[in-house]
Design a protein around this motif. Sequence first.
Motif, mmCIF file in Angstrom:
data_model
loop_
_atom_site.group_PDB
_atom_site.id
_atom_site.type_symbol
_atom_site.label_atom_id
_atom_site.label_comp_id
_atom_site.label_asym_id
_atom_site.label_seq_id
_atom_site.Cartn_x
_atom_site.Cartn_y
_atom_site.Cartn_z
ATOM 1 N N VAL A 184 0.335 3.728 1.632
ATOM 2 C CA VAL A 184 0.395 2.628 2.141
ATOM 3 C C VAL A 184 -0.851 1.653 2.027
ATOM 4 C CG1 VAL A 184 0.997 0.386 3.111
ATOM 5 C CG2 VAL A 184 2.689 2.205 3.023
ATOM 6 N N ARG A 185 -2.009 2.491 2.393
ATOM 7 C CA ARG A 185 -3.128 2.127 2.790
ATOM 8 C C ARG A 185 -3.850 2.018 1.305
ATOM 9 N NH1 ARG A 185 -7.180 5.139 5.858
ATOM 10 N NH2 ARG A 185 -7.521 6.755 4.289
ATOM 11 N N ALA A 192 -2.673 1.507 -1.940
ATOM 12 C CA ALA A 192 -1.673 0.708 -2.420
ATOM 13 C C ALA A 192 -2.531 -1.146 -2.285
ATOM 14 C CB ALA A 192 -0.218 0.509 -2.141
ATOM 15 N N ALA A 193 -2.017 -0.494 -0.670
ATOM 16 C CA ALA A 193 -2.637 -2.080 -0.275
ATOM 17 C C ALA A 193 -4.500 -2.253 -0.844
ATOM 18 C CB ALA A 193 -3.015 -2.393 1.187
ATOM 19 N N LEU A 248 -5.069 -3.814 -3.884
ATOM 20 C CA LEU A 248 -3.800 -4.744 -3.941
ATOM 21 C C LEU A 248 -4.939 -5.632 -3.108
ATOM 22 C CD1 LEU A 248 -0.688 -3.824 -3.515
ATOM 23 C CD2 LEU A 248 -1.092 -5.616 -5.855
ATOM 24 N N VAL A 298 -1.107 -11.162 -1.324
ATOM 25 C CA VAL A 298 -0.709 -10.433 -1.605
ATOM 26 C C VAL A 298 0.268 -9.751 -0.177
ATOM 27 C CG1 VAL A 298 -0.696 -7.657 -1.259
ATOM 28 C CG2 VAL A 298 -2.227 -8.671 -2.381
ATOM 29 N N ILE A 351 3.304 -4.258 -1.243
ATOM 30 C CA ILE A 351 2.756 -3.448 -1.134
ATOM 31 C C ILE A 351 3.457 -2.547 -0.436
ATOM 32 C CG2 ILE A 351 1.237 -2.735 1.496
ATOM 33 C CD1 ILE A 351 0.049 -4.856 1.456
ATOM 34 N N GLU A 378 4.455 -1.275 -4.589
ATOM 35 C CA GLU A 378 3.424 -0.132 -5.287
ATOM 36 C C GLU A 378 2.996 0.734 -4.534
ATOM 37 O OE1 GLU A 378 1.488 -0.728 -7.663
ATOM 38 O OE2 GLU A 378 3.123 -2.787 -8.183
ATOM 39 N N LYS A 433 1.518 -6.865 9.141
ATOM 40 C CA LYS A 433 0.087 -6.959 7.541
ATOM 41 C C LYS A 433 -1.314 -7.272 8.335
ATOM 42 C CE LYS A 433 -1.335 -9.454 3.500
ATOM 43 N NZ LYS A 433 -1.209 -10.796 3.203
ATOM 44 N N TYR A 459 -7.743 -1.029 5.758
ATOM 45 C CA TYR A 459 -8.571 -1.073 4.254
ATOM 46 C C TYR A 459 -9.493 -0.621 4.658
ATOM 47 C CZ TYR A 459 -9.791 -4.167 0.815
ATOM 48 O OH TYR A 459 -10.868 -4.883 -0.407
#
Length: 202
Positions: free
Chosen positions: A19-20, A22-23, A26, A35, A40, A43, A58, A65
Amino acid sequence: MGTSAKPRRITMTPAALRVRAAAAKLFYERGIHAVGVDLIAAEAGVTKKTLYDRFGSKEQIVVEYLADRDERWRALLAQYLDAAHPEPSARLLAVFDASLAWAQEHSSKGCSMVNAHAEISDASHPAYPIITGQKEWMLALFTRLARDAAPDGADHLGRTLMLLHEGALVAHGLNIFPNPIRQAREQAQVLLAAAGDTATER
């Protein structure tokens, strides 16, 4: 300026790492506000439930991130400082060398902290201390290194070098003219030579 409080961090599971990652891609490419968690999750190949189970919000994804980028930047910078000649000006110029290497690999759109601050100006946001904390840390680093080069003018020299450095990062992201970080390094070298001459005269 005081030191920013550290935000809450989470334990990173394999799903959370996906997740991190992908985030991060993005957020950096499209902007944080643009986003959503649905994108997220898609992805990262996880469900929204998994995303919220791991991060809770979020906002926490944004924290992770930015904190990850900050930690990786500091680690790279430490390598450059460790490898630099012990002479004070060489260590200060190594900061610019590290920034050039980082920008070429990780920051085609400029500094992630500066970009994030354009979207997160509310000091109550949990990621805000990471953004301001990195810049406070950079100023303290420049000032500490400047103290060895020009003990009597360390605060002024540190702030001037910080301005050169941060301006170069913004110019790099805007891509208006080539090699702004390299040019900032050259100007820093001139500044340090002058500071050294002044110190010798005293």
